[in-house]
Scaffold this motif. Structure first.
Motif, PDB file in Angstrom:
ATOM      1  N   GLU A  17       0.864  -1.172   0.000  1.00  0.00           N
ATOM      2  CA  GLU A  17       0.000   0.000   0.000  1.00  0.00           C
ATOM      3  C   GLU A  17       0.902   1.224   0.000  1.00  0.00           C
ATOM      4  O   GLU A  17       1.793   1.336   0.846  1.00  0.00           O
ATOM      5  CB  GLU A  17      -0.895  -0.015   1.236  1.00  0.00           C
ATOM      6  CG  GLU A  17      -1.951   1.058   1.200  1.00  0.00           C
ATOM      7  CD  GLU A  17      -2.971   0.877   2.300  1.00  0.00           C
ATOM      8  OE1 GLU A  17      -2.861   1.596   3.320  1.00  0.00           O
ATOM      9  OE2 GLU A  17      -3.866   0.020   2.156  1.00  0.00           O
ATOM     10  N   HIS A  19       0.633   5.496  -0.530  1.00  0.00           N
ATOM     11  CA  HIS A  19      -0.205   6.682  -0.690  1.00  0.00           C
ATOM     12  C   HIS A  19       0.577   7.751  -1.458  1.00  0.00           C
ATOM     13  O   HIS A  19       1.681   8.119  -1.069  1.00  0.00           O
ATOM     14  CB  HIS A  19      -0.634   7.217   0.672  1.00  0.00           C
ATOM     15  CG  HIS A  19      -1.381   6.202   1.480  1.00  0.00           C
ATOM     16  ND1 HIS A  19      -2.687   5.861   1.211  1.00  0.00           N
ATOM     17  CD2 HIS A  19      -0.998   5.422   2.509  1.00  0.00           C
ATOM     18  CE1 HIS A  19      -3.070   4.928   2.057  1.00  0.00           C
ATOM     19  NE2 HIS A  19      -2.057   4.646   2.860  1.00  0.00           N
ATOM     20  N   ASP A  96      -4.168   9.078  -4.625  1.00  0.00           N
ATOM     21  CA  ASP A  96      -4.330   7.665  -4.966  1.00  0.00           C
ATOM     22  C   ASP A  96      -3.539   6.803  -3.981  1.00  0.00           C
ATOM     23  O   ASP A  96      -2.524   7.234  -3.425  1.00  0.00           O
ATOM     24  CB  ASP A  96      -3.829   7.365  -6.383  1.00  0.00           C
ATOM     25  CG  ASP A  96      -4.829   7.742  -7.469  1.00  0.00           C
ATOM     26  OD1 ASP A  96      -5.978   8.116  -7.140  1.00  0.00           O
ATOM     27  OD2 ASP A  96      -4.454   7.669  -8.658  1.00  0.00           O
ATOM     28  N   THR A  97      -4.006   5.584  -3.805  1.00  0.00           N
ATOM     29  CA  THR A  97      -3.298   4.581  -3.016  1.00  0.00           C
ATOM     30  C   THR A  97      -3.010   3.407  -3.938  1.00  0.00           C
ATOM     31  O   THR A  97      -3.933   2.829  -4.514  1.00  0.00           O
ATOM     32  CB  THR A  97      -4.136   4.124  -1.806  1.00  0.00           C
ATOM     33  OG1 THR A  97      -4.376   5.252  -0.970  1.00  0.00           O
ATOM     34  CG2 THR A  97      -3.405   3.055  -1.006  1.00  0.00           C
ATOM     35  N   SER A  99      -1.413  -0.396  -4.839  1.00  0.00           N
ATOM     36  CA  SER A  99      -1.099  -1.724  -4.333  1.00  0.00           C
ATOM     37  C   SER A  99      -0.639  -2.546  -5.529  1.00  0.00           C
ATOM     38  O   SER A  99      -0.638  -2.052  -6.661  1.00  0.00           O
ATOM     39  CB  SER A  99      -2.323  -2.363  -3.663  1.00  0.00           C
ATOM     40  OG  SER A  99      -3.372  -2.517  -4.598  1.00  0.00           O
ATOM     41  N   ASN A 127      -4.768   1.034  -8.431  1.00  0.00           N
ATOM     42  CA  ASN A 127      -5.170   2.131  -7.547  1.00  0.00           C
ATOM     43  C   ASN A 127      -6.234   1.637  -6.565  1.00  0.00           C
ATOM     44  O   ASN A 127      -6.602   0.461  -6.560  1.00  0.00           O
ATOM     45  CB  ASN A 127      -5.614   3.359  -8.356  1.00  0.00           C
ATOM     46  CG  ASN A 127      -6.874   3.106  -9.177  1.00  0.00           C
ATOM     47  OD1 ASN A 127      -7.649   2.166  -8.927  1.00  0.00           O
ATOM     48  ND2 ASN A 127      -7.095   3.943 -10.170  1.00  0.00           N
ATOM     49  N   GLN A 128      -6.726   2.547  -5.750  1.00  0.00           N
ATOM     50  CA  GLN A 128      -7.693   2.195  -4.706  1.00  0.00           C
ATOM     51  C   GLN A 128      -9.031   1.722  -5.270  1.00  0.00           C
ATOM     52  O   GLN A 128      -9.842   1.141  -4.545  1.00  0.00           O
ATOM     53  CB  GLN A 128      -7.901   3.382  -3.754  1.00  0.00           C
ATOM     54  CG  GLN A 128      -8.576   4.584  -4.374  1.00  0.00           C
ATOM     55  CD  GLN A 128      -7.624   5.513  -5.126  1.00  0.00           C
ATOM     56  OE1 GLN A 128      -6.463   5.191  -5.351  1.00  0.00           O
ATOM     57  NE2 GLN A 128      -8.115   6.678  -5.501  1.00  0.00           N
ATOM     58  N   HIS A 129      -9.265   1.907  -6.565  1.00  0.00           N
ATOM     59  CA  HIS A 129     -10.489   1.426  -7.217  1.00  0.00           C
ATOM     60  C   HIS A 129     -10.259   0.069  -7.886  1.00  0.00           C
ATOM     61  O   HIS A 129     -11.095  -0.382  -8.654  1.00  0.00           O
ATOM     62  CB  HIS A 129     -10.977   2.442  -8.248  1.00  0.00           C
ATOM     63  CG  HIS A 129     -11.167   3.816  -7.684  1.00  0.00           C
ATOM     64  ND1 HIS A 129     -12.127   4.110  -6.730  1.00  0.00           N
ATOM     65  CD2 HIS A 129     -10.505   4.973  -7.914  1.00  0.00           C
ATOM     66  CE1 HIS A 129     -12.050   5.401  -6.411  1.00  0.00           C
ATOM     67  NE2 HIS A 129     -11.069   5.941  -7.110  1.00  0.00           N
TER      68      HIS A 129
END
Length: 149
Positions: A17, A19, A96-97, A99, A127-129
């Motif tokens: 993760e 950020h 955005d985050t 992973s 991304n986080q989505h």
């Protein structure tokens, strides 16, 4: 420690993760990719992106950090021979985050040095989505536990 013999074609892993901040987008771009949509919020608004976005090279670097802190910290990695099929699929924006996900695609013992194995790994930064923002195939070199195995 994870060695060549421990990896199987089809193995997948999700991890990390990270950020992303606007400040680091600008800082990286000012040094390495000073295009207006990476360094200037006003200019970025007039660009095709409509807002400040990270350089693709910055995105790849952030994802490389996820790899180093994740699976590479547990592998007998000997580096890589390169990457294939590097693609920037979606822009990365402040807030955005990120992973990551990997999948082992292929593996074989080096003909020139039986102490190492070649492992082709698909990498996806998301991304986080859960949208893929960057992908590549890493041509990894992983130490073998024993050249005789």
């Amino acid at each position: 420690m994870q060695y060549y013999e421990d990896l199987k074609v089809g193995d997948t892993q999700e991890f990390g993760e990270y950020h992303v901040t606007g400040e680091e987008i600008v800082e990286f771009a000012e040094q390495y990719d000073p295009q207006p949509f990476h360094v200037d919020e006003e200019a970025a608004e007039e660009s095709a992106f409509g807002e400040l976005v990270a350089s693709g090279w910055h995105t790849a670097s952030m994802c490389m950090r996820l790899l180093v802190d994740g699976p590479l910290s547990e592998q007998a990695s000997m580096g890589a021979r390169g990457v294939d099929e590097l693609r920037w699929k979606k822009p990365v924006k402040p807030g955005d985050t990120l992973s990551a996900r990997t999948e082992v695609l292929d593996k074989r013992v080096s003909e020139s040095d039986p102490r190492r194995g070649y492992v082709d790994v698909r990498f996806e930064g998301r991304n986080q989505h859960d949208e893929v923002v960057v992908s590549w195939i890493s041509l990894a070199m992983i130490e073998r536990r024993s050249a005789g195995e």
